[in-house]
Design a protein around this motif. Structure first.
Motif, PDB file in Angstrom:
ATOM      1  N   MET B  30      -7.229  -2.108   2.535  1.00 38.66           N
ATOM      2  CA  MET B  30      -6.238  -2.853   1.744  1.00 38.66           C
ATOM      3  C   MET B  30      -6.902  -3.526   0.540  1.00 38.66           C
ATOM      4  O   MET B  30      -6.377  -3.490  -0.570  1.00 38.66           O
ATOM      5  CB  MET B  30      -5.557  -3.916   2.625  1.00 38.66           C
ATOM      6  N   LEU B  33      -7.832  -0.926  -2.067  1.00 42.95           N
ATOM      7  CA  LEU B  33      -6.658  -0.469  -2.817  1.00 42.95           C
ATOM      8  C   LEU B  33      -6.252  -1.512  -3.853  1.00 42.95           C
ATOM      9  O   LEU B  33      -5.935  -1.169  -4.995  1.00 42.95           O
ATOM     10  CB  LEU B  33      -5.493  -0.187  -1.852  1.00 42.95           C
ATOM     11  N   MET B  34      -6.294  -2.779  -3.431  1.00 38.35           N
ATOM     12  CA  MET B  34      -5.895  -3.834  -4.358  1.00 38.35           C
ATOM     13  C   MET B  34      -6.849  -3.890  -5.553  1.00 38.35           C
ATOM     14  O   MET B  34      -6.415  -3.924  -6.704  1.00 38.35           O
ATOM     15  CB  MET B  34      -5.880  -5.179  -3.642  1.00 38.35           C
ATOM     16  N   THR B 100       2.869  -2.287  -3.202  1.00 36.82           N
ATOM     17  CA  THR B 100       3.156  -2.534  -1.775  1.00 36.82           C
ATOM     18  C   THR B 100       3.471  -1.216  -1.067  1.00 36.82           C
ATOM     19  O   THR B 100       3.020  -0.986   0.067  1.00 36.82           O
ATOM     20  CB  THR B 100       4.349  -3.516  -1.641  1.00 36.82           C
ATOM     21  N   LEU B 103       0.290   0.582  -0.472  1.00 35.66           N
ATOM     22  CA  LEU B 103      -0.453  -0.103   0.591  1.00 35.66           C
ATOM     23  C   LEU B 103       0.092   0.290   1.974  1.00 35.66           C
ATOM     24  O   LEU B 103      -0.675   0.660   2.882  1.00 35.66           O
ATOM     25  CB  LEU B 103      -0.303  -1.621   0.380  1.00 35.66           C
ATOM     26  N   VAL B 140      -0.186  -7.041   4.499  1.00 35.18           N
ATOM     27  CA  VAL B 140       0.421  -6.348   3.350  1.00 35.18           C
ATOM     28  C   VAL B 140       1.082  -7.375   2.437  1.00 35.18           C
ATOM     29  O   VAL B 140       0.926  -7.326   1.206  1.00 35.18           O
ATOM     30  CB  VAL B 140       1.440  -5.279   3.833  1.00 35.18           C
ATOM     31  N   SER B 144      -0.123  -8.146  -1.301  1.00 32.55           N
ATOM     32  CA  SER B 144       0.866  -7.946  -2.369  1.00 32.55           C
ATOM     33  C   SER B 144       1.001  -9.213  -3.207  1.00 32.55           C
ATOM     34  O   SER B 144       1.083  -9.139  -4.433  1.00 32.55           O
ATOM     35  CB  SER B 144       2.230  -7.570  -1.774  1.00 32.55           C
TER      36      SER B 144
END
Lengths: 261, 155
Positions: B30, B33-34, B100, B103, B140, B144
């Protein structure tokens, strides 16, 4: 310039890394020794960063279970003491000298059990420095659940009875029929090489037979739950393991047997 | 890079603490990815993040999965695919909602790939899978929100 631009494309690196990942997977499956070396290396490096988590986990687990465990253990101790007293009395009446136990068990916690290798083995937090020896019997709640297959200084790997590569001599308690216990990697146990004319009943107990210096005879394994299709004159018998194999948190490792060869 | 190491160790710490009860969501993925989808992240940094995903996944495999290379390939592949998809859509579409979506899709794919390779009884495995995804929901939301705050500052 075009090549440099291509080299800077993330998707290309993604494809290369995925292919490399599969190459690593292939290499590790093909060379299990290499895999074991890397696993042990990573586990040794992470031993100290993970130590606080292990301690914290134990504190939470043992404090929450303390009351429940205490009452059940007291009941069990009382029951065992009564049984022990009755047996001692019988032995004295029969004039048999009660030997002083020279061996013991080492209690170990399970520190790793791979979900994808669930029925094959796990790692425990005791090793050669605690007296663990290769081949030693591993029990839970008094029932055999496996055997030590690899020993390091501070940890060991246990092969479970449900592993397809696990073979151990066993006897049916009531009939003394001998066979070999084997797993199937799916959580099932089978007693092999029992002649098909033998009529074993459901519920009969199965225990270890004398097979090596680190696996004493008479350790309960489980109970007969049915017979499979006869093959080559032998009847494979389905066995239900006595221990709760899906709920293993700590185990006992047999540390005796050095004097018997 | 220090954040990545810290989050990897945190995920490992939580997994050790919860071992036997449930499987921790892939927090490391996560974060990757962010970081890779932030507006200020350049291609060079995305490439570094893909290889960081690979390295982190490989060490995770050696520690937890017994299929070395699988999490590494999954993590790196998912980060690369997310970057590819992110830049394939028009700039107006690169919103926090789309982030989101990426994710959720990524952690579902990652979780399901592991679930499919387990040999534990299906009911136990299914429960572990659902608990893992359920635990991922607040994460998540947190990621987000962070993405929303950080990307807003960068615009």
């Amino acid at each position: 310039m075009n090549i440099l631009d291509r080299e800077l494309r993330p998707w290309l690196h993604g494809v290369i890394s995925v292919l490399l990942g599969f190459c690593v997977l292939w290499a590790m499956i093909t060379f299990p020794e290499l895999h074991n070396t890397f696993v042990d290396g990573v586990n040794n490096i992470l031993y100290y960063p993970e130590k606080p988590a292990i301690e914290l986990r134990d504190i939470v687990k043992y404090s929450s279970n303390w009351v429940l465990e205490r009452s059940s253990l007291r009941e069990r101790v009382t029951k065992l003491e009564l049984q022990n007293r009755a047996m001692s009395e019988e032995l004295q009446k029969a004039g048999i000298k009660v030997p002083v136990p020279k061996e013991g068990n080492v209690t170990a916690k399970i520190t790793l059990r791979y979900p994808d290798d669930w029925w094959q083995g796990f790692r425990i937090d005791k090793g050669s420095s605690d007296g663990i020896k290769e081949g030693a019997a591993v029990t839970s709640e008094g029932f055999l659940i496996g055997r030590v297959i690899r020993v390091d200084r501070n940890y060991s790997w246990v092969q479970m009875i449900t592993s397809s590569s696990f073979l151990i001599a066993a006897a049916v308690d009531e009939t003394r029929d001998l066979g070999v216990i084997n797993g199937d990697d799916r959580g099932n146990l089978t007693l092999l090489y029992v002649p098909e004319e033998r009529k074993l009943k459901n519920g009969m107990g199965v225990s270890t037979s004398l097979m090596g210096r680190h696996v004493p005879p008479g350790i309960p394994i489980g109970r007969v739950i049915g017979a499979k299709e006869s093959k080559d004159g032998f009847l494979p018998i389905s066995i239900q393991a006595g221990a709760h194999l899906t709920q293993l948190y700590s185990v006992e490792v047999y540390s005796g047997g050095d004097k018997i060869e | 890079m220090i954040y990545l190491i810290a989050i990897w160790l945190l995920q490992d710490f939580v997994q050790v603490f919860l071992m036997g009860f449930f499987i921790v969501p892939n927090i490391y993925l996560m974060l990757l990815l962010m970081m890779s989808l932030l507006p200020a992240t350049r291609k060079e940094k995305q490439i570094i993040l893909i290889w960081a995903a690979f390295a982190g996944g490989l060490i995770w495999d050696f520690r937890w999965t017994n299929l070395p290379g699988m999490t590494a390939a999954l993590n790196a592949g998912l980060v690369a695919a997310a970057c590819f998809l992110w830049y394939k859509i028009p700039a107006q579409g690169r919103t926090v909602v789309f982030f989101t979506f990426i994710l959720i899709a990524s952690i579902l794919i990652s979780g399901f790939a592991h679930f499919a390779l387990w040999t534990v009884p299906s009911q136990v495995a299914l429960r572990q899978f659902f608990v893992q995804q359920f635990l991922g929901v607040p994460l998540v939301i947190v990621f987000s929100l962070i993405y929303w705050k950080v990307s807003d500052r960068n615009v």
